[in-house]
Write a protein that holds these residues in place. Sequence first.
Motif, PDB file in Angstrom:
ATOM      1  N   GLU A 124       0.830  -1.205   0.000  1.00  0.00           N
ATOM      2  CA  GLU A 124       0.000   0.000   0.000  1.00  0.00           C
ATOM      3  C   GLU A 124       0.864   1.255   0.000  1.00  0.00           C
ATOM      4  O   GLU A 124       0.550   2.230  -0.674  1.00  0.00           O
ATOM      5  CB  GLU A 124      -0.936  -0.002   1.207  1.00  0.00           C
ATOM      6  CG  GLU A 124      -2.043  -1.021   1.121  1.00  0.00           C
ATOM      7  CD  GLU A 124      -2.842  -1.133   2.415  1.00  0.00           C
ATOM      8  OE1 GLU A 124      -2.566  -0.367   3.358  1.00  0.00           O
ATOM      9  OE2 GLU A 124      -3.746  -1.969   2.464  1.00  0.00           O
ATOM     10  N   ALA A 125       1.965   1.237   0.753  1.00  0.00           N
ATOM     11  CA  ALA A 125       2.846   2.402   0.791  1.00  0.00           C
ATOM     12  C   ALA A 125       3.487   2.637  -0.568  1.00  0.00           C
ATOM     13  O   ALA A 125       3.625   3.780  -1.003  1.00  0.00           O
ATOM     14  CB  ALA A 125       3.924   2.202   1.857  1.00  0.00           C
ATOM     15  N   ALA A 127       2.162   1.750  -3.466  1.00  0.00           N
ATOM     16  CA  ALA A 127       1.107   2.190  -4.354  1.00  0.00           C
ATOM     17  C   ALA A 127       0.772   3.663  -4.152  1.00  0.00           C
ATOM     18  O   ALA A 127       0.511   4.394  -5.095  1.00  0.00           O
ATOM     19  CB  ALA A 127      -0.155   1.326  -4.161  1.00  0.00           C
ATOM     20  N   VAL A 128       0.810   4.135  -2.918  1.00  0.00           N
ATOM     21  CA  VAL A 128       0.541   5.534  -2.618  1.00  0.00           C
ATOM     22  C   VAL A 128       1.686   6.415  -3.103  1.00  0.00           C
ATOM     23  O   VAL A 128       1.482   7.514  -3.634  1.00  0.00           O
ATOM     24  CB  VAL A 128       0.282   5.734  -1.108  1.00  0.00           C
ATOM     25  CG1 VAL A 128       0.276   7.191  -0.751  1.00  0.00           C
ATOM     26  CG2 VAL A 128      -1.013   5.066  -0.717  1.00  0.00           C
ATOM     27  N   ALA A 129       2.907   5.947  -2.935  1.00  0.00           N
ATOM     28  CA  ALA A 129       4.080   6.739  -3.317  1.00  0.00           C
ATOM     29  C   ALA A 129       4.238   6.827  -4.841  1.00  0.00           C
ATOM     30  O   ALA A 129       4.780   7.800  -5.350  1.00  0.00           O
ATOM     31  CB  ALA A 129       5.342   6.133  -2.707  1.00  0.00           C
ATOM     32  N   ARG A 132      -0.097   7.556 -10.335  1.00  0.00           N
ATOM     33  CA  ARG A 132      -0.753   6.866 -11.454  1.00  0.00           C
ATOM     34  C   ARG A 132      -0.638   7.713 -12.704  1.00  0.00           C
ATOM     35  O   ARG A 132      -0.755   8.917 -12.678  1.00  0.00           O
ATOM     36  CB  ARG A 132      -2.222   6.627 -11.140  1.00  0.00           C
ATOM     37  CG  ARG A 132      -2.410   5.603 -10.071  1.00  0.00           C
ATOM     38  CD  ARG A 132      -3.847   5.248  -9.976  1.00  0.00           C
ATOM     39  NE  ARG A 132      -3.977   4.166  -9.015  1.00  0.00           N
ATOM     40  CZ  ARG A 132      -5.080   3.494  -8.854  1.00  0.00           C
ATOM     41  NH1 ARG A 132      -6.140   3.793  -9.546  1.00  0.00           N
ATOM     42  NH2 ARG A 132      -5.119   2.517  -7.986  1.00  0.00           N
TER      43      ARG A 132
END
Length: 133
Positions: A124-125, A127-129, A132
């Motif tokens: 998750e970290a 993906a957030v960093a 997109r």
Amino acid sequence: MKSPLVTVRSFVADLLLWSFFVGGLAAGSASGAVLDGTAKEVVTYAGIAVSLVAGWRIAKKPKIKAFLSTPPVLWFLFLFNGGVAAVHYFTMDGAKGAMAAAGMGLVSLGAAGGLVANRRKRAEAVAVARPRV
């Protein structure tokens, strides 16, 4: 900066907590060498209870909690306790073997749960960093 009184108080509290933990382990495992019968069982179970409570309180401390949640420690706990559970299951007879295997298996599964939770947090970290496109 902490005052000297607070530092001494914290040191004494930690020393007592670790003393209860070690004393509980000693009473839980070595009472059979000194006592017999009902007294041995009472001291064994009381020692187990004291060491569990003290260990739980120790594990709640931030430095210990951070250490126990690192992937190398979790992998060690998972593999070691899983191996010990298998050995207990195949080498000990009756209810004692089954209970020992179940207890060690639960610890191993708890460590596996920590590994899965850490893996999800890292994913998750990332993906957030990562933005997109």
